[in-house]
Every structure is written in C-alpha cells, then in structure tokens.
Enzyme design. Structure first.
Site, PDB file in Angstrom:
ATOM      1  N   HIS A 105       0.714  -1.376  -0.102  1.00 52.56           N
ATOM      2  CA  HIS A 105      -0.031  -0.214  -0.117  1.00 52.56           C
ATOM      3  C   HIS A 105       0.968   1.336   0.048  1.00 52.56           C
ATOM      4  O   HIS A 105       0.356   2.446   0.407  1.00 52.56           O
ATOM      5  CB  HIS A 105      -1.024  -0.105   1.354  1.00 52.56           C
ATOM      6  N   SER A 122     -14.902   1.123   4.290  1.00 50.80           N
ATOM      7  CA  SER A 122     -14.443  -0.162   4.390  1.00 50.80           C
ATOM      8  C   SER A 122     -13.137  -0.123   5.247  1.00 50.80           C
ATOM      9  O   SER A 122     -12.903  -0.962   5.976  1.00 50.80           O
ATOM     10  CB  SER A 122     -13.873  -0.635   2.908  1.00 50.80           C
ATOM     11  N   SER A 182     -15.709 -14.108  -7.905  1.00 56.27           N
ATOM     12  CA  SER A 182     -16.918 -13.423  -7.391  1.00 56.27           C
ATOM     13  C   SER A 182     -17.005 -13.115  -5.890  1.00 56.27           C
ATOM     14  O   SER A 182     -16.175 -13.981  -5.172  1.00 56.27           O
ATOM     15  CB  SER A 182     -18.419 -14.178  -7.773  1.00 56.27           C
ATOM     16  N   SER A 242     -17.798 -16.234  -3.764  1.00 60.28           N
ATOM     17  CA  SER A 242     -16.943 -17.526  -3.790  1.00 60.28           C
ATOM     18  C   SER A 242     -15.900 -16.925  -2.928  1.00 60.28           C
ATOM     19  O   SER A 242     -15.171 -17.596  -2.285  1.00 60.28           O
ATOM     20  CB  SER A 242     -16.557 -18.051  -5.303  1.00 60.28           C
ATOM     21  N   PHE A 280     -13.019  -9.475   6.784  1.00 60.40           N
ATOM     22  CA  PHE A 280     -12.090  -8.783   5.724  1.00 60.40           C
ATOM     23  C   PHE A 280     -12.666  -8.902   4.332  1.00 60.40           C
ATOM     24  O   PHE A 280     -12.457  -7.814   3.675  1.00 60.40           O
ATOM     25  CB  PHE A 280     -10.651  -9.629   5.717  1.00 60.40           C
ATOM     26  N   GLY A 327     -18.414  -5.849  -0.721  1.00 54.67           N
ATOM     27  CA  GLY A 327     -18.032  -6.046  -2.136  1.00 54.67           C
ATOM     28  C   GLY A 327     -18.789  -5.364  -3.037  1.00 54.67           C
ATOM     29  O   GLY A 327     -19.097  -5.717  -4.210  1.00 54.67           O
TER      30      GLY A 327
HETATM   31  P1  A3P Z   1     -16.029  -3.518   1.273  1.00 55.87           P
HETATM   32  O1  A3P Z   1     -15.543  -3.441   2.819  1.00 55.87           O
HETATM   33  O2  A3P Z   1     -16.615  -2.393   0.848  1.00 55.87           O
HETATM   34  O3  A3P Z   1     -16.948  -4.738   0.956  1.00 55.87           O
HETATM   35  P2  A3P Z   1      -8.701  -4.733   0.031  1.00 55.87           P
HETATM   36  O4  A3P Z   1      -8.338  -5.930  -0.628  1.00 55.87           O
HETATM   37  O5  A3P Z   1      -7.876  -3.598  -0.807  1.00 55.87           O
HETATM   38  O6  A3P Z   1      -8.422  -4.688   1.500  1.00 55.87           O
HETATM   39  O7  A3P Z   1     -10.176  -4.242  -0.112  1.00 55.87           O
HETATM   40  C1  A3P Z   1     -11.254  -4.771   0.390  1.00 55.87           C
HETATM   41  C2  A3P Z   1     -12.451  -4.320  -0.260  1.00 55.87           C
HETATM   42  O8  A3P Z   1     -12.565  -5.187  -1.371  1.00 55.87           O
HETATM   43  C3  A3P Z   1     -13.577  -4.783   0.630  1.00 55.87           C
HETATM   44  O9  A3P Z   1     -14.796  -3.837   0.309  1.00 55.87           O
HETATM   45  C4  A3P Z   1     -14.006  -6.184   0.339  1.00 55.87           C
HETATM   46  O10 A3P Z   1     -15.103  -6.735   0.516  1.00 55.87           O
HETATM   47  C5  A3P Z   1     -13.838  -5.976  -1.213  1.00 55.87           C
HETATM   48  N1  A3P Z   1     -13.509  -7.265  -2.122  1.00 55.87           N
HETATM   49  C6  A3P Z   1     -12.843  -8.200  -1.705  1.00 55.87           C
HETATM   50  N2  A3P Z   1     -13.059  -9.091  -2.619  1.00 55.87           N
HETATM   51  C7  A3P Z   1     -14.162  -8.764  -3.375  1.00 55.87           C
HETATM   52  C8  A3P Z   1     -14.790  -9.486  -4.593  1.00 55.87           C
HETATM   53  N3  A3P Z   1     -14.064 -10.581  -4.912  1.00 55.87           N
HETATM   54  N4  A3P Z   1     -15.620  -8.804  -5.179  1.00 55.87           N
HETATM   55  C9  A3P Z   1     -15.841  -7.494  -4.815  1.00 55.87           C
HETATM   56  N5  A3P Z   1     -15.580  -6.754  -3.736  1.00 55.87           N
HETATM   57  C10 A3P Z   1     -14.218  -7.594  -3.077  1.00 55.87           C
END
Ligand code: A3P
Length: 346
Positions: free
Chosen positions: A158, A187, A277, A280, A305, A309
């Site tokens: 990051h 998030s 997705s 999954s 975590f 999404g």
């Molecule tokens: P939300 O908290 O808004 O749901 P990072 O991986 O950079 O930490 O980002 C996390 C964000 O990506 C979270 O958002 C998480 O739910 C979302 N995320 C992770 N996997 C995902 C997927 N397969 N499809 C859509 N969003 C996803």
C-alpha cells in the site's frame, strides 16, 4: 540483512508531533510509539517505518516481479487473486492450496506489528508452535521474505510509488487499483476496528475526519493515487479501478491478460470470474485472511476482511454534512489534475 547500508533514504522522515500522536493513539490502540510523515507529500505511517524505509527503497527488483499496489481497501485482494491467476495459467489447485498471504508477501506489514502487540500475540499463541511460526511469518519484514524467494515474486503493497524502489517500473511491473475514497473510508474504518494492529475504537465520523485530514496510515489519499496515475501509460504499469471490476469483470480480466501477455478463451474467463465473485471469495479460505483470524489478530464480532464487495455503499454512512464535505474535498483534490474516477460524471 540490508546490503545497501551505504545508501541513504533520500526522503525526509519527520516525527508526528508527540501531543498529536498521543491523541491519535487513544483511538488507534494498536500503535504504541507514534507516527511519522515521509517526504514532501507527508505520507503518514507508523514510527516503525523508520526501520524499513531504506530496505524497501533499495530492495532489488527482479524482472519478473509483479507488484499489486493500492491505497488500502481499494480491492487489493481481489486484484491480487485476479493477477495471480492470470499470471499462473489459471492454476486453481495451487491457488487453493497456498494462501494468498503466502503467495504475496505484504511488503510493509511488519511496520504495523508494534513490538507491544507482537508480544501479546506471541503470548496468546504460545501453546502452538505452528501459530508461532505463522506469527513470525506475518511479522517478518517483507523485504526479507522476498529476498529468500526463488520463484516469480508477487508483492502486495500500500506504499505510494515515491517510497518504493525508483527502478520498480524499469525492472518489475505494477498493477495499481483505485477506488472511490468514500467507499474506501467506510471499508477501511471497518478494517481498522477489526484488526488489532490498528485497534480503532472511535466512530465513523471521527474516522472520516482523520482520513481526509491526512491523519491516517498511507494518506494523503489523493497524492497516493496521483503518483500512480502519472505512470498509467507506462508499458509496465496497469491502472485499474475497483468500480471497473464491479461493472465488467470479464473486461478487467482481459486487460490484465493483455498486460501479462496471456490469452484465455471466453469460457476460461467466465470460470475465472466465477472464482473471483464476492460469494466465492467469502468461502475461499485461501483469500480471506484466515491466518490473521487463526492468530487472534482479528476481533470477533466485527465485519469480516472480505465484506460487502459493492460500489456506492458509502451512502449508508454519510450524513448530509459529510456528503458535502466529501464533495468539496474530492473537487479540491481533482482541481489541478486530469485524474477522474470512471463512475463520476464530473
Ligand atoms: P468492502 O469493505 O466495501 O466490502 P482490499 O483488498 O484492498 O483490502 O479491499 C477490500 C475491499 O474489497 C472490501 O470492500 C472487500 O469486501 C472488497 N472485495 C474483496 N473481494 C472482493 C470480490 N471478490 N468482489 C468484490 N469486492 C471484493
């Protein structure tokens, strides 16, 4: 360990004023020393960054390295799995067998594991040699893990580009993913409550104010984005948006495939999109940070975590005042830039 000790880290690292740091540590209970600001943009990081700044800046980048970079909560994990699968000829077996955290060392995570917290985690896991091994692994500097890696390296970070090795795009490649900062803030707020290395105990409104006032890790948010955006046409950089993935995932997969010189059939892409997705992902132990759960680093009862999404969920968290404040903050930051989010009409 560091073979570049003759070099000096070229950017200034300044301590955040102790009174302010003490105030912040009341709310972010995972930090116990303080914070720094780095370089002319003033990137905000924990004090422990001082120990890793030079090692990271001078790490040897290899020609086959692929960095997946972002401001946190922008869809990094999603992009990591997408990139890894495309680069590894859709090897579902290996992806299931080896957790994403092991396939992608997190370059700077060790700076977020304060010694006080590490001692606590150590004590809590002392009954299990396997857990202690995992704890050592997640808290070992990413540069050390990567130096020992003999196969193609996939790296999660990051950190903004200005503190990464200056040769990164000459030698390696980067996929950067950006997301609407309002969704990022919601998030990241939840993650800050979930993960004990952050240990945030305030509410969302207060969190939002820390975020837009650059009093939070890896901010200033827009400077982070703009550094990568400036390199978006570089042949070894691919710039993606979370909103682009949510809108048309097959198209994003094709962009990644073209970037990595891979070709897949429509059927293969459809199967990969299913694998990627959110549903999954929620059931995929390999990508949902189970290791942190196992070590007791995640607080039970908080949101997970892999969370909702979705794009646009911020509306449920912002009152009228915050919505206007966000509009002004975004407009101010985009004023002198050609950076635009694909889902914005302005
Ligand atoms: P939300 O908290 O808004 O749901 P990072 O991986 O950079 O930490 O980002 C996390 C964000 O990506 C979270 O958002 C998480 O739910 C979302 N995320 C992770 N996997 C995902 C997927 N397969 N499809 C859509 N969003 C996803």
């Amino acid at each position: 360990m560091d073979v570049h000790n003759n070099n000096k880290f070229p950017l200034e690292i300044r301590d955040v004023e102790p009174k302010l740091a003490a105030e912040l540590m009341k709310y972010f209970t995972g930090e116990h020393t303080g914070f720094v600001r780095v370089g002319p943009k003033g990137y905000f990081l924990p004090d422990k960054y001082k120990q890793e700044a030079l090692n990271i800046y001078t790490m040897d980048v290899r020609h086959s390295d692929i960095f997946v970079a972002s401001y946190p909560r922008s869809g990094t994990t999603w992009t990591q799995e997408l990139v890894w699968m495309v680069a590894n000829d859709l090897d579902y077996e290996k992806s299931d067998a080896i957790p994403l955290t092991e396939r992608y060392p997190f370059l700077e995570f060790s700076i977020f594991v304060h010694p006080v917290m590490k001692a606590r985690f150590h004590e809590e896991n002392s009954h299990s040699p396997e857990k202690l091994r995992l704890l050592e692994l997640v808290s070992q500097p990413g540069t050390e893990q990567l130096a020992a890696n003999t196969s193609q390296r996939f790296i999660k970070t990051h950190l903004p580009m200005s503190v990464l090795p200056p040769t990164l795009l000459e030698k390696g490649r980067m996929v950067y993913v950006a997301r609407d900062p309002r969704d990022v803030a919601v998030s990241f707020y939840h993650l800050n409550r979930l993960i004990r290395t952050q240990g945030y105990i305030g509410d969302f409104k207060m969190y939002w104010n820390f975020f837009i006032n650059d009093l939070h890790h890896w901010t200033p948010y827009f400077e982070h984005l703009k550094e990568a955006w400036q390199k978006r046409h570089h042949p070894r950089m691919l710039f993606l948006f979370y909103e682009e993935l949510t809108k048309d995932l097959p198209a994003a997969v094709r962009r990644v495939a073209a970037f990595l010189d891979k070709q897949y059939s429509g059927e293969e892409i459809a199967k990969l999109c299913e694998h990627l997705s959110i549903d999954s992902f929620k059931n995929n132990k390999s990508v949902n940070y189970d290791v942190m759960k196992e070590l007791g680093i995640l607080i039970p009862g908080e949101q997970g975590f892999i969370r909702k999404g979705k794009a646009g969920g911020w509306r449920d968290y912002f009152d009228e005042e915050m919505t206007q404040q966000a509009d002004r903050w975004i407009a101010d930051n985009l004023k002198d830039s050609d950076f635009r989010f694909p889902h914005f009409s302005i």
